[in-house]
Structures are given as C-alpha cells and as structure tokens.
Design a protein around this motif. Structure first.
Motif, PDB file in Angstrom:
ATOM      1  N   UNK A  15       0.831  -1.203   0.000  1.00  0.00           N
ATOM      2  CA  UNK A  15       0.000   0.000   0.000  1.00  0.00           C
ATOM      3  C   UNK A  15       0.866   1.254   0.000  1.00  0.00           C
ATOM      4  N   UNK A  16       0.262   2.364  -0.413  1.00  0.00           N
ATOM      5  CA  UNK A  16       0.866   3.683  -0.367  1.00  0.00           C
ATOM      6  C   UNK A  16       0.206   4.436   0.782  1.00  0.00           C
ATOM      7  N   UNK A  17       0.715   5.635   1.117  1.00  0.00           N
ATOM      8  CA  UNK A  17      -0.002   6.404   2.134  1.00  0.00           C
ATOM      9  C   UNK A  17      -0.984   7.357   1.447  1.00  0.00           C
ATOM     10  N   UNK A  18      -1.857   7.953   2.247  1.00  0.00           N
ATOM     11  CA  UNK A  18      -2.937   8.769   1.717  1.00  0.00           C
ATOM     12  C   UNK A  18      -2.502  10.009   0.963  1.00  0.00           C
ATOM     13  N   UNK A  19      -1.244  10.413   1.083  1.00  0.00           N
ATOM     14  CA  UNK A  19      -0.770  11.578   0.339  1.00  0.00           C
ATOM     15  C   UNK A  19      -0.833  11.372  -1.168  1.00  0.00           C
ATOM     16  N   UNK A  78      -7.582  13.742  -6.024  1.00  0.00           N
ATOM     17  CA  UNK A  78      -8.611  14.421  -5.238  1.00  0.00           C
ATOM     18  C   UNK A  78      -8.667  15.916  -5.537  1.00  0.00           C
ATOM     19  N   UNK A  79      -7.566  16.493  -6.005  1.00  0.00           N
ATOM     20  CA  UNK A  79      -7.544  17.926  -6.302  1.00  0.00           C
ATOM     21  C   UNK A  79      -8.563  18.289  -7.375  1.00  0.00           C
ATOM     22  N   UNK A  80      -8.829  17.384  -8.282  1.00  0.00           N
ATOM     23  CA  UNK A  80      -9.810  17.633  -9.334  1.00  0.00           C
ATOM     24  C   UNK A  80     -11.247  17.526  -8.811  1.00  0.00           C
ATOM     25  N   UNK A  81     -11.437  16.924  -7.654  1.00  0.00           N
ATOM     26  CA  UNK A  81     -12.777  16.684  -7.123  1.00  0.00           C
ATOM     27  C   UNK A  81     -13.160  17.623  -5.986  1.00  0.00           C
ATOM     28  N   UNK A  82     -12.181  18.175  -5.266  1.00  0.00           N
ATOM     29  CA  UNK A  82     -12.463  18.977  -4.090  1.00  0.00           C
ATOM     30  C   UNK A  82     -11.866  20.373  -4.217  1.00  0.00           C
ATOM     31  N   UNK A  83     -12.486  21.330  -3.551  1.00  0.00           N
ATOM     32  CA  UNK A  83     -11.981  22.696  -3.525  1.00  0.00           C
ATOM     33  C   UNK A  83     -11.120  22.937  -2.282  1.00  0.00           C
ATOM     34  N   UNK A  84     -10.630  21.867  -1.668  1.00  0.00           N
ATOM     35  CA  UNK A  84      -9.767  21.959  -0.500  1.00  0.00           C
ATOM     36  C   UNK A  84      -8.716  20.866  -0.599  1.00  0.00           C
ATOM     37  N   UNK A  85      -7.689  20.965   0.209  1.00  0.00           N
ATOM     38  CA  UNK A  85      -6.626  19.960   0.221  1.00  0.00           C
ATOM     39  C   UNK A  85      -7.149  18.711   0.920  1.00  0.00           C
TER      40      UNK A  85
END
Length: 84
Positions: free
Chosen positions: A3-7, A13-20
């Motif tokens: 697995x990778x980490x959530x970073x 996610x940047x394309x889907x949310x207006x926040x980090x």
C-alpha cells in the motif's frame, strides 16, 4: 499488494475537491477511527485509488478515473471535516 499512504490522493482528489483533501479529517464508518486522509492506506493505480482505514483496513473511499471522468465513492466515511 503493497500500500501507499494517503498523500498519493492529493493529485486525483484535487480535481474533485476545492480543499486539500489529504489534510481533511474523516471518521471511519466501520471502527470510528478519526484521522487525516493522508494517514489512510491507499492501493492503486492503475485501476484507481482505494483508501483504507489505518486502523481496521475498512474501505474509506474509492476514486476511479476513466475516459476523462472521475467517480468518487465515500461510502466508508461517516463524515469528513475540512478547515473553513
């Protein structure tokens, strides 16, 4: 599968949310653990991204990108909190 980490979710996610998204807190619907999405265990790409709880391994969210579209499922999160 390793697995990778959530970073790793920062890009998709940047394309889907207006926040980090990686700094947002979420509560796991399975075990109740509260953590930043950056602490999730993420599997993917190329098929997409599956973020699992760091505590119980329950699925928190899934992002699938296909033919210029992104589908997001957050079925495993009770809530997500972002700084206003």
């Amino acid at each position: 599968m390793k697995h990778l980490d959530g970073n790793v979710l920062a890009g998709p996610a940047a394309d889907l949310f207006a926040f980090e998204a990686t700094t947002a807190l979420g509560r796991c619907g399975a075990c109740g653990d509260v953590a930043a999405l950056a602490q999730a265990r993420v599997y993917g790409p190329p098929m997409g991204y599956v973020a699992r709880c760091r505590s119980c391994d329950g699925v928190l969210l899934v992002i699938v990108e296909h033919e210029g579209r992104a589908t997001l499922t957050m079925r495993g999160l009770r809530w997500v909190r972002v700084d206003a």
